[in-house]
Enzyme design. Structure first.
Site, PDB file in Angstrom:
ATOM      1  N   LYS A 175     -46.596  -2.202   2.502  1.00 40.40           N
ATOM      2  CA  LYS A 175     -47.208  -1.190   1.676  1.00 40.40           C
ATOM      3  C   LYS A 175     -48.510  -0.717   2.313  1.00 40.40           C
ATOM      4  O   LYS A 175     -49.042  -1.442   3.140  1.00 40.40           O
ATOM      5  CB  LYS A 175     -47.466  -1.730   0.274  1.00 40.40           C
ATOM      6  CG  LYS A 175     -48.542  -2.827   0.222  1.00 40.40           C
ATOM      7  CD  LYS A 175     -48.890  -3.164  -1.179  1.00 40.40           C
ATOM      8  CE  LYS A 175     -50.032  -2.319  -1.683  1.00 40.40           C
ATOM      9  NZ  LYS A 175     -51.349  -2.890  -1.406  1.00 40.40           N
ATOM     10  N   ASP A 178     -49.254   1.613  22.649  1.00 37.43           N
ATOM     11  CA  ASP A 178     -49.765   2.701  21.834  1.00 37.43           C
ATOM     12  C   ASP A 178     -48.532   3.515  21.463  1.00 37.43           C
ATOM     13  O   ASP A 178     -47.963   4.200  22.318  1.00 37.43           O
ATOM     14  CB  ASP A 178     -50.762   3.536  22.643  1.00 37.43           C
ATOM     15  CG  ASP A 178     -51.236   4.756  21.866  1.00 37.43           C
ATOM     16  OD1 ASP A 178     -50.715   4.997  20.760  1.00 37.43           O
ATOM     17  OD2 ASP A 178     -52.115   5.459  22.371  1.00 37.43           O
ATOM     18  N   GLU A 238     -58.928 -10.028  -9.741  1.00 37.08           N
ATOM     19  CA  GLU A 238     -59.352 -10.652  -8.483  1.00 37.08           C
ATOM     20  C   GLU A 238     -60.859 -10.871  -8.522  1.00 37.08           C
ATOM     21  O   GLU A 238     -61.604 -10.033  -9.064  1.00 37.08           O
ATOM     22  CB  GLU A 238     -59.017  -9.742  -7.301  1.00 37.08           C
ATOM     23  CG  GLU A 238     -57.538  -9.555  -7.087  1.00 37.08           C
ATOM     24  CD  GLU A 238     -57.264  -8.764  -5.812  1.00 37.08           C
ATOM     25  OE1 GLU A 238     -57.112  -9.393  -4.772  1.00 37.08           O
ATOM     26  OE2 GLU A 238     -57.234  -7.519  -5.877  1.00 37.08           O
ATOM     27  N   HIS A 293     -45.213  -7.989  -1.779  1.00 45.03           N
ATOM     28  CA  HIS A 293     -45.304  -9.452  -1.634  1.00 45.03           C
ATOM     29  C   HIS A 293     -45.341 -10.175  -2.976  1.00 45.03           C
ATOM     30  O   HIS A 293     -45.062 -11.356  -3.049  1.00 45.03           O
ATOM     31  CB  HIS A 293     -46.458  -9.861  -0.714  1.00 45.03           C
ATOM     32  CG  HIS A 293     -47.807  -9.869  -1.356  1.00 45.03           C
ATOM     33  ND1 HIS A 293     -48.523  -8.732  -1.573  1.00 45.03           N
ATOM     34  CD2 HIS A 293     -48.560 -10.886  -1.837  1.00 45.03           C
ATOM     35  CE1 HIS A 293     -49.663  -9.042  -2.146  1.00 45.03           C
ATOM     36  NE2 HIS A 293     -49.725 -10.348  -2.323  1.00 45.03           N
ATOM     37  N   HIS A 323     -47.426  -3.677  -7.320  1.00 44.06           N
ATOM     38  CA  HIS A 323     -47.366  -5.023  -7.884  1.00 44.06           C
ATOM     39  C   HIS A 323     -47.268  -5.046  -9.418  1.00 44.06           C
ATOM     40  O   HIS A 323     -46.424  -5.736  -9.983  1.00 44.06           O
ATOM     41  CB  HIS A 323     -48.591  -5.848  -7.471  1.00 44.06           C
ATOM     42  CG  HIS A 323     -48.850  -5.857  -5.993  1.00 44.06           C
ATOM     43  ND1 HIS A 323     -47.837  -5.891  -5.060  1.00 44.06           N
ATOM     44  CD2 HIS A 323     -49.999  -5.842  -5.275  1.00 44.06           C
ATOM     45  CE1 HIS A 323     -48.364  -5.901  -3.837  1.00 44.06           C
ATOM     46  NE2 HIS A 323     -49.674  -5.866  -3.948  1.00 44.06           N
ATOM     47  N   ASP A 366     -53.281   0.935  -5.032  1.00 41.65           N
ATOM     48  CA  ASP A 366     -53.246  -0.333  -4.294  1.00 41.65           C
ATOM     49  C   ASP A 366     -52.503  -1.428  -5.056  1.00 41.65           C
ATOM     50  O   ASP A 366     -51.852  -2.277  -4.453  1.00 41.65           O
ATOM     51  CB  ASP A 366     -54.688  -0.775  -4.002  1.00 41.65           C
ATOM     52  CG  ASP A 366     -54.764  -2.011  -3.129  1.00 41.65           C
ATOM     53  OD1 ASP A 366     -54.144  -1.999  -2.045  1.00 41.65           O
ATOM     54  OD2 ASP A 366     -55.430  -2.992  -3.514  1.00 41.65           O
TER      55      ASP A 366
HETATM   56  C1  BG6 Z   1     -52.545  -6.382  -1.799  1.00 47.16           C
HETATM   57  C2  BG6 Z   1     -53.656  -5.413  -2.055  1.00 47.16           C
HETATM   58  O1  BG6 Z   1     -51.313  -5.735  -1.831  1.00 47.16           O
HETATM   59  O2  BG6 Z   1     -52.568  -7.408  -2.783  1.00 47.16           O
HETATM   60  C3  BG6 Z   1     -54.992  -6.127  -2.049  1.00 47.16           C
HETATM   61  O3  BG6 Z   1     -53.661  -4.409  -1.065  1.00 47.16           O
HETATM   62  C4  BG6 Z   1     -54.978  -7.287  -3.008  1.00 47.16           C
HETATM   63  O4  BG6 Z   1     -56.052  -5.241  -2.383  1.00 47.16           O
HETATM   64  C5  BG6 Z   1     -53.752  -8.172  -2.781  1.00 47.16           C
HETATM   65  O5  BG6 Z   1     -56.162  -8.047  -2.820  1.00 47.16           O
HETATM   66  C6  BG6 Z   1     -53.635  -9.221  -3.859  1.00 47.16           C
HETATM   67  O6  BG6 Z   1     -52.652 -10.137  -3.501  1.00 47.16           O
HETATM   68  P1  BG6 Z   1     -52.691 -11.644  -3.987  1.00 47.16           P
HETATM   69  O7  BG6 Z   1     -51.456 -12.240  -3.434  1.00 47.16           O
HETATM   70  O8  BG6 Z   1     -53.952 -12.230  -3.429  1.00 47.16           O
HETATM   71  O9  BG6 Z   1     -52.728 -11.592  -5.482  1.00 47.16           O
END
Ligand code: BG6
Length: 482
Positions: free
Chosen positions: A151, A89, A219, A181, A243, A238
């Site tokens: 993030k 913790d 998505e 990512h 991204h 988000d």
């Molecule tokens: C994340 C978000 O950073 O990216 C998510 O927090 C999202 O909400 C995700 O679903 C999407 O990533 P990918 O690689 O599936 O396009």
């Protein structure tokens, strides 16, 4: 030279991200023999597990997140047997003893330099500062330590600054790896190669030839188990702040002189700084938001106004892009999972075939990032026939899976290896994160001021009509996949 052995300490060791992404990615690199010999993975969490308990848990989970064909029983078992777990913790000073028992404190930062220490913070950002301080206080940071921040880095500029300050008080900027990512995705890295390893595109890559750009990250899934986090975030924080802005930067930036730790990031930063601010006065016209119909019920907040969809018209104030809008949109529970970048060229300057039948439309270059990586160049051709001229849209189609037979690694595989190697090029520098927040924050403020309500859209559709209106107001339409 061989990579130095590595201790990878993951905070948030039982969390969604660790189980779904990090461990599967580490396993893939382990199976291929890429992790340095003797690498340890120590997961920390508040779950009162010992090593054996953690291994059992991961033994059950790993097959869910590594495709069957890529899971080799013997190497998976060896990987799992190497995992360790510490109950920790971070707020409780005494409980750090569990970690220091596994990872010996060093006498000073210049000591213990034989092994690389990676501290991966896959936990709430409010803990980034306290964990950094705890690592320092318990003498766990050696000269070859790196910290990885997941993030979201904050929820506005002030909180991002506070996190960066707190982590920066302990780690040097060169040791801090902020993950986005999307930058680890093959298709996103390929964007750089497409732009800069080919000569034909660059002369056309500007407002003289390009009418506008569209960036879509759609998505099909909803928020699922992440509703608690998501409801405090929304699509702008988000997805766009990180991204989508990163994708925009890669499309819009000037050619860097080389691909090294600062050249690319310097160019991206210039784009972020050139984004035209969206003010309260223009937010209603250049932003659109939506919420899928079952969202409020899913997150158990009937009056939630969190946007699960956002569309924006963005302008870049520089010579290359003046007058070329970038339309961005992203959302959840849409009709398909599609990420693409559409470069829409200007129409021909003079109609040469005024009497021709058929359709004519300006050229489009469509770069598909997900689910199938590819690139299509839409052109107009003459339909074969003895009569007059009949025009028909056709496309040059490049499908990467069909062209390359090799497996496409997950983004985290590439990024984790970059951390192990100590290469921060694909990570966000402090100034980038802060510039992205500085641009995003006024949009949030404008929405707040206007009492913005997202438009409800049915799940499985293309999103709210407000997004259509946003682009059609300019006499343009969203690209739809054929
Ligand atoms: C994340 C978000 O950073 O990216 C998510 O927090 C999202 O909400 C995700 O679903 C999407 O990533 P990918 O690689 O599936 O396009």
């Amino acid at each position: 030279p061989a990579l130095a052995p590595c201790d990878i300490v993951v905070f948030g060791g039982t969390g969604d991200l660790t189980v779904r992404k990090l461990l599967p990615a580490l396993y893939q690199r382990y199976r291929d023999g890429q992790l340095p010999e003797g690498t340890r993975v120590i997961a920390c969490s508040r779950a009162g597990l010992d090593d054996a308990g953690y291994r059992d848990k991961i033994r059950g989970e790993l097959p869910r997140f590594v495709p069957n064909a890529e899971l080799d029983q013997a190497s998976a078992e060896a990987f799992i047997e190497g995992l360790e777990h510490v109950s920790l913790d971070v707020q409780d000073d005494h409980s750090w003893a569990g970690l220091t028992a596994k990872l010996p404190p060093v006498a000073g930062r210049e000591h213990g330099n034989d092994r690389v220490r990676v501290f991966y913070l896959a936990c709430a950002p409010s803990l980034f500062g306290p964990i950094s301080a705890g690592l320092e206080g318990h003498g766990l940071i050696n000269a070859r330590s790196r910290v990885v921040l997941e993030k979201p880095i904050g929820r506005d500029l002030a909180s991002a600054l506070a996190i960066n300050d707190a982590v920066g008080a302990v780690f040097d900027e060169s040791q801090i790896f902020r993950i986005d990512h999307y930058l680890g995705k093959e298709s996103v890295q390929n964007l750089l190669v497409t732009r800069f390893a080919n000569a034909v595109l660059e002369p056309l890559w500007n407002g003289r030839a390009i009418d506008h750009v569209q960036i879509t990250v759609a998505e099909a899934i909803g928020v699922g188990a992440r509703a608690g986090y998501y409801d405090t975030s929304g699509a702008l924080r988000d997805m766009v702040q990180n991204h989508l802005l990163q994708l925009l930067c890669l499309v819009a930036m000037e050619p860097p002189t080389q691909v090294d730790r600062d050249s690319v990031r310097d160019e991206k930063l210039k784009v972020l700084k050139a984004l035209r601010p969206i003010t309260a006065a223009d937010a209603a016209e250049v932003t659109a938001t939506g919420q899928y119909a079952t969202y409020a019920e899913e997150c158990e907040r009937p009056d939630s106004t969190t946007e699960t969809f956002v569309a924006l018209k963005v302008e870049i104030e520089n010579w290359r892009w003046a007058g070329v809008p970038f339309y961005l949109r992203t959302g959840k529970c849409l009709d398909a999972r599609t990420s693409e970048i559409v470069i829409q060229f200007r129409p021909v300057p003079h109609p040469m075939f005024p009497d021709a039948e058929g359709t004519t439309e300006p050229n489009r270059l469509v770069i598909t990032l997900q689910p199938d990586e590819g690139m299509q160049l839409h052109l107009i051709a003459k339909e074969p026939g003895p009569g007059g001229i009949r025009l028909r849209p056709v496309s040059l189609d490049l499908n990467y899976a069909a062209t390359f037979s090799s497996r496409t690694p997950e983004a985290y595989e590439r990024l984790l290896m970059d951390v192990v190697r100590g290469n921060p090029t694909l990570f966000m520098r402090r100034d980038e994160v802060e510039a992205a927040w500085a641009w995003t924050e006024p949009i949030l403020a404008a929405w707040e001021e206007a009492g913005r309500q997202p438009e409800t859209y049915p799940a499985g559709t293309s999103g709210p009509t407000a997004a259509t209106t946003l682009i059609e107001r300019d006499g343009r339409t969203w690209h739809t996949r054929s």
